[in-house]
Motif scaffolding. Structure first.
Motif, mmCIF file in Angstrom:
data_model
loop_
_atom_site.group_PDB
_atom_site.id
_atom_site.type_symbol
_atom_site.label_atom_id
_atom_site.label_comp_id
_atom_site.label_asym_id
_atom_site.label_seq_id
_atom_site.Cartn_x
_atom_site.Cartn_y
_atom_site.Cartn_z
ATOM 1 N N MET A 253 0.804 -1.286 -0.009
ATOM 2 C CA MET A 253 -0.025 0.067 0.107
ATOM 3 C C MET A 253 0.771 1.274 0.181
ATOM 4 O O MET A 253 0.526 2.159 -0.629
ATOM 5 C CB MET A 253 -0.775 -0.091 1.080
ATOM 6 C CG MET A 253 -1.843 -1.075 1.202
ATOM 7 S SD MET A 253 -3.027 -1.063 2.474
ATOM 8 C CE MET A 253 -4.031 0.412 2.151
ATOM 9 N N ILE A 254 2.040 1.146 0.582
ATOM 10 C CA ILE A 254 2.738 2.324 0.759
ATOM 11 C C ILE A 254 3.446 2.468 -0.790
ATOM 12 O O ILE A 254 3.452 3.713 -0.879
ATOM 13 C CB ILE A 254 3.998 2.181 1.729
ATOM 14 C CG1 ILE A 254 3.330 2.311 3.156
ATOM 15 C CG2 ILE A 254 5.102 3.264 1.611
ATOM 16 C CD1 ILE A 254 4.514 2.008 4.288
ATOM 17 N N ALA A 255 3.949 1.479 -1.323
ATOM 18 C CA ALA A 255 4.429 1.646 -2.638
ATOM 19 C C ALA A 255 3.555 2.008 -3.548
ATOM 20 O O ALA A 255 3.765 3.178 -4.175
ATOM 21 C CB ALA A 255 4.778 0.215 -3.128
ATOM 22 N N GLU A 256 2.340 1.484 -3.366
ATOM 23 C CA GLU A 256 0.908 2.299 -4.439
ATOM 24 C C GLU A 256 0.909 3.846 -4.053
ATOM 25 O O GLU A 256 0.686 4.384 -4.860
ATOM 26 C CB GLU A 256 -0.132 1.318 -4.287
ATOM 27 C CG GLU A 256 -1.262 1.786 -5.057
ATOM 28 C CD GLU A 256 -0.974 1.440 -6.548
ATOM 29 O OE1 GLU A 256 -1.569 2.115 -7.373
ATOM 30 O OE2 GLU A 256 -0.390 0.537 -6.867
ATOM 31 N N GLN A 257 0.934 4.138 -2.608
ATOM 32 C CA GLN A 257 0.702 5.666 -2.485
ATOM 33 C C GLN A 257 1.832 6.428 -3.153
ATOM 34 O O GLN A 257 1.622 7.482 -3.742
ATOM 35 C CB GLN A 257 0.601 5.743 -0.886
ATOM 36 C CG GLN A 257 -0.715 5.046 -0.517
ATOM 37 C CD GLN A 257 -0.652 5.184 1.154
ATOM 38 O OE1 GLN A 257 0.341 5.304 1.694
ATOM 39 N NE2 GLN A 257 -1.753 4.853 1.677
ATOM 40 N N MET A 258 3.024 5.801 -3.042
ATOM 41 C CA MET A 258 4.256 6.410 -3.714
ATOM 42 C C MET A 258 4.222 6.721 -5.224
ATOM 43 O O MET A 258 4.357 7.793 -5.700
ATOM 44 C CB MET A 258 5.397 5.947 -3.258
ATOM 45 C CG MET A 258 5.836 5.963 -1.982
ATOM 46 S SD MET A 258 7.425 4.927 -1.314
ATOM 47 C CE MET A 258 8.517 5.996 -2.480
ATOM 48 N N LYS A 259 3.549 5.779 -5.906
ATOM 49 C CA LYS A 259 3.280 5.636 -7.212
ATOM 50 C C LYS A 259 2.393 6.937 -7.536
ATOM 51 O O LYS A 259 2.508 7.495 -8.564
ATOM 52 C CB LYS A 259 2.954 4.129 -7.813
ATOM 53 C CG LYS A 259 2.527 4.182 -9.198
ATOM 54 C CD LYS A 259 2.330 2.781 -9.440
ATOM 55 C CE LYS A 259 2.081 2.637 -11.022
ATOM 56 N NZ LYS A 259 1.416 1.161 -11.212
ATOM 57 N N MET A 260 1.080 6.578 -6.809
ATOM 58 C CA MET A 260 0.245 7.714 -7.109
ATOM 59 C C MET A 260 0.609 9.008 -7.020
ATOM 60 O O MET A 260 0.227 10.137 -7.657
ATOM 61 C CB MET A 260 -1.103 7.412 -6.186
ATOM 62 C CG MET A 260 -1.826 6.165 -6.594
ATOM 63 S SD MET A 260 -2.992 5.767 -5.292
ATOM 64 C CE MET A 260 -4.390 7.223 -5.514
ATOM 65 N N ALA A 261 1.521 9.356 -5.711
ATOM 66 C CA ALA A 261 2.032 10.880 -5.670
ATOM 67 C C ALA A 261 2.992 11.162 -6.699
ATOM 68 O O ALA A 261 2.962 12.306 -7.028
ATOM 69 C CB ALA A 261 2.957 10.694 -4.239
ATOM 70 N N GLU A 262 3.478 10.203 -7.252
ATOM 71 C CA GLU A 262 4.547 10.470 -8.353
ATOM 72 C C GLU A 262 3.615 10.733 -9.756
ATOM 73 O O GLU A 262 4.222 11.896 -10.470
ATOM 74 C CB GLU A 262 5.483 9.541 -8.543
ATOM 75 C CG GLU A 262 6.813 9.378 -7.821
ATOM 76 C CD GLU A 262 7.598 10.540 -7.718
ATOM 77 O OE1 GLU A 262 7.812 11.115 -8.718
ATOM 78 O OE2 GLU A 262 7.815 10.981 -6.500
ATOM 79 N N ALA A 263 2.842 10.152 -9.975
ATOM 80 C CA ALA A 263 1.730 10.537 -10.859
ATOM 81 C C ALA A 263 1.111 11.802 -10.852
ATOM 82 O O ALA A 263 1.031 12.811 -11.584
ATOM 83 C CB ALA A 263 0.803 9.432 -11.052
ATOM 84 N N ASP A 264 0.812 12.212 -9.546
ATOM 85 C CA ASP A 264 0.207 13.443 -9.150
ATOM 86 C C ASP A 264 1.291 14.779 -9.466
ATOM 87 O O ASP A 264 0.713 15.644 -10.006
ATOM 88 C CB ASP A 264 -0.449 13.606 -7.909
ATOM 89 C CG ASP A 264 -1.844 12.804 -7.924
ATOM 90 O OD1 ASP A 264 -2.292 12.443 -8.565
ATOM 91 O OD2 ASP A 264 -2.081 12.335 -6.573
#
Length: 235
Positions: free
Chosen positions: A93-104
């Motif tokens: 979940m942390i990795a997914e959140q980081m991925k979303m943050a980079e996309a944003d």
């Protein structure tokens, strides 16, 4: 995960009340009894929350776990396996959140790059962008002043996360008590001015975000500087 846990606890507290109110009727097809309707409501709420927090959930395994717990069957996993899975899930979940943050972050940078090309958009050295919708004629606030403003804050997709207009009254706050992008803009404005701001994430809430604002979000604000209060007025 916290939302899932909170919802689960809330539903568990709701079930005993439903059981006490259940009509002593035989099971029927469809959603006819109080318990059938309550069970359906709980399932819908729980499912919606699971989907928003863990969209890749394995529904078959989820239902299997629920059924086993309700029927009092022993777990197929040991306590050690459960704890290890929780740790691994947290990593995912942390990795997914980081991925979303980079996309944003990329989305925000692309937005600012295109926005800067508009003829009425001005950009400061810090990267703050603004449009002067109405020139002011009064005093310009200093960092130590208080200001009274009407404002509306949005994400670049148009989601409103804060608005003094919706509350029906302007807000008063110290210039040095708000995000960096606001501090810079306010000290360039004159009382009576109305500006539209486009604030890069590093001048706002950056990588941490806040409950209403995702990490790396560019923020869009409509601001009316209604009043400037000098330090003497704050004492």
């Amino acid at each position: 995960m916290k939302r899932v846990l909170c919802l689960t606890l809330a539903l568990l507290s709701f079930i005993p009340a439903v059981l006490r109110a259940q009509e002593p009727a035989a099971p029927q097809e469809g959603l006819n009894t109080v318990m059938q309707k309550a069970s359906y409501i709980i399932g819908r709420q729980f499912g919606a929350d699971i989907k928003s927090n863990l969209p890749n959930v394995d529904v078959k395994a989820l239902l299997e776990g629920i059924n086993e717990a309700i029927e009092g069957k022993p777990s197929q996993l040991t306590e050690e396996q459960i704890q290890a899975t929780r740790v691994e899930l947290q990593k995912v979940m942390i990795a997914e959140q980081m991925k979303m943050a980079e996309a944003d972050k990329k989305k925000g940078l692309d937005f600012l790059a295109e926005n800067a090309k508009k003829p009425n958009v001005k950009t400061t050295k810090s990267g703050l962008q603004y449009i002067v919708e109405k020139e002011g004629t009064g005093a310009m606030p200093k960092e130590t002043d208080d200001v009274v403003c009407h404002y509306k804050g949005e994400l670049i997709d148009g989601t409103v996360f804060d608005s003094s207009y919706e509350r029906g009254e302007p807000a008063r706050f110290p210039v040095n008590g708000v995000i960096q992008g606001w501090q810079e803009a306010l000290q360039l404005m004159k009382q009576g001015a109305k500006w539209k701001l486009f604030i890069p994430s590093e001048l706002a809430y950056g990588e941490r975000g806040n409950p209403a604002i995702p990490p790396n979000s560019v923020l869009v604000f409509d601001i009316e500087l209604l009043e400037v209060l000098p330090p003497a007025a704050n004492k």
